[in-house]
Enzyme design. Structure first.
Site, mmCIF file in Angstrom:
data_model
loop_
_atom_site.group_PDB
_atom_site.id
_atom_site.type_symbol
_atom_site.label_atom_id
_atom_site.label_comp_id
_atom_site.label_asym_id
_atom_site.label_seq_id
_atom_site.Cartn_x
_atom_site.Cartn_y
_atom_site.Cartn_z
ATOM 1 N N LYS A 1 -16.507 -12.140 -29.750
ATOM 2 C CA LYS A 1 -17.545 -11.116 -29.851
ATOM 3 C C LYS A 1 -18.925 -11.778 -30.045
ATOM 4 C CE LYS A 1 -14.537 -7.562 -29.936
ATOM 5 N NZ LYS A 1 -13.160 -7.972 -29.684
HETATM 6 C C1 LIG Z 1 -11.935 -6.927 -30.266
HETATM 7 C C2 LIG Z 1 -11.613 -5.485 -30.323
HETATM 8 C C3 LIG Z 1 -10.781 -4.949 -31.337
HETATM 9 C C4 LIG Z 1 -9.998 -5.796 -32.273
HETATM 10 O O1 LIG Z 1 -10.724 -6.632 -33.059
HETATM 11 P P1 LIG Z 1 -10.039 -7.927 -33.721
HETATM 12 O O2 LIG Z 1 -11.119 -8.477 -34.567
HETATM 13 O O3 LIG Z 1 -9.655 -8.837 -32.580
HETATM 14 O O4 LIG Z 1 -8.851 -7.475 -34.495
HETATM 15 C C5 LIG Z 1 -10.643 -3.580 -31.401
HETATM 16 N N1 LIG Z 1 -11.231 -2.756 -30.522
HETATM 17 C C6 LIG Z 1 -12.012 -3.231 -29.520
HETATM 18 C C7 LIG Z 1 -12.668 -2.256 -28.594
HETATM 19 C C8 LIG Z 1 -12.194 -4.613 -29.373
HETATM 20 O O5 LIG Z 1 -12.933 -5.071 -28.359
#
Ligand SMILES: *Cc1c(COP(=O)(O)O)cnc(C)c1O
Length: 353
Positions: A181
């Site tokens: 992210k």
């Molecule tokens: C990355 C993501 C998640 C999960 O997040 P993690 O930190 O990997 O557990 C949930 N929803 C969306 C839309 C994502 O892109």
């Protein structure tokens, strides 16, 4: 090799500086100094009243559902990452999919009401690629039917809507600070709410329900962020302006150079201060997408089919037909977008597509 994203690594010296603080404190988790400092800095940055850091971006969704959805039917989008749907099923709730808007790619608010039954308890919608849902309309529906609204805002670091942080909308929002992210703590996440009582419940929920060492508020789980994760966050945070600027450059390059007579770009909702989190293009057909992918792969470039597949088609999720989401999923490609992509790479990507 060029991937859809590349994790930002802060200078090792700066990470070490924070690690030294951890060694000095001899304190690794359970709300140490670094976690509290990162929380404070993010709270000030977003101007949100309550924020709790978590160990990833999935557990806050699960905790939110546990506290607010009460094992009921949860109206949700098929166009998201699998965590959105699997969290609903994991919490013994039932996902009820409604289709998406073909331009904004967020849940189609006009079909939510027809999906509401006496068992519906919540709406869990994703601000897709940092693009806000139809927030006001969803709020009206939720108010009318007494439903809770949870936003999966995993993509939304830095997004503002109508003059304030997007995390301030809905009953609560969650974010992910995973390494892929824009802002990251390796693994990590957070939940946000404006409601003091709900904040308290979520906060206890993320630490086994502990209300003091021997007393419990209720059942809880362990979703605490550790000091090691916070050290990464504190090292990355000072670079966010740089990172955003570099991402803006890439987005503007694609905007200028791609041929939009033959593909569709993401339409950002009005009143939005966007965060350049992803660059999706929707091609003419799945065939065109597969041809582009092949050409890129031959040059060692790997964009990502994201989101694919449409979550309603996953076998544990019910397999109901969702025409728009399935169609978009089959044709959408997220192009490489990160700090450090060179103009020559960008030209090559544009040519391949
Ligand atoms: C990355 C993501 C998640 C999960 O997040 P993690 O930190 O990997 O557990 C949930 N929803 C969306 C839309 C994502 O892109």
């Amino acid at each position: 090799m060029i991937n859809v994203t590349k994790t930002f690594f802060p200078p090792l010296k700066e990470y070490r500086k924070h690690l030294r603080r951890i060694w000095g404190n001899e304190w690794l988790t359970n709300r140490g100094e670094l976690v509290q400092e990162l929380e404070m800095k993010l709270k000030n940055r977003f101007k949100v009243p309550y924020l709790t850091l978590t160990t990833n971006g999935t557990l806050p969704i699960q905790i939110a559902l546990k506290v607010l959805a009460n094992g009921g039917e949860v109206i949700t989008t098929p166009f998201s990452y699998i965590a959105t749907t699997s969290a609903i099923i994991w919490e013994n709730c039932t996902p009820v999919f409604v289709d998406i808007d073909p331009d904004y790619l967020t849940i189609d608010e006009s079909t939510i009401e027809s999906a509401i039954t006496s068992k519906t308890t919540a709406i869990l919608a994703t601000h897709v690629f940092g693009n806000p849902c139809a927030i006001e309309l969803i709020e009206n529906i939720a108010e009318k039917h007494k439903l809770k609204v949870i936003y999966d805002a995993a993509h939304c670091f830095g997004v503002e809507y109508d003059g304030q942080s997007i995390f301030n909308y809905g009953d609560l929002s969650t974010c992910s600070f995973h390494a892929t992210k824009i802002f990251h703590t390796g693994e990590g996440g957070a939940f946000f709410t404006q409601n003091a009582k709900l904040h308290e419940e979520l906060f206890y929920g993320h630490n086994f329900g502990h209300k003091g060492p021997e007393e419990f508020y209720g059942v809880g789980i362990n979703a605490k962020m550790s000091e090691l994760q916070a050290a990464m966050g504190l090292s990355v945070l000072p670079y966010m302006e740089d990172i955003m600027e570099a991402r803006r450059y890439v987005v503007e390059f694609y905007d200028r150079n791609l041929d939009f007579s033959r593909m569709q770009r993401l339409k950002i909702r009005e009143k939005t201060e966007w965060n350049y989190s992803y660059y999706p293009v929707i091609l003419e057909s799945e065939d065109a997408l597969l041809r582009s992918l092949k050409r890129l792969k031959d040059r060692n470039i790997y964009p990502r089919r994201y989101f694919y597949p449409s979550l309603n088609t996953v076998d544990f999720a019910g397999k109901i037909k969702m025409e728009i989401s399935e169609d978009i999923s089959s044709r959408i490609l997220c192009l490489p977008l990160y700090k450090g992509l060179k103009d020559t790479d960008l030209k090559l990507i544009v040519d391949c597509i």
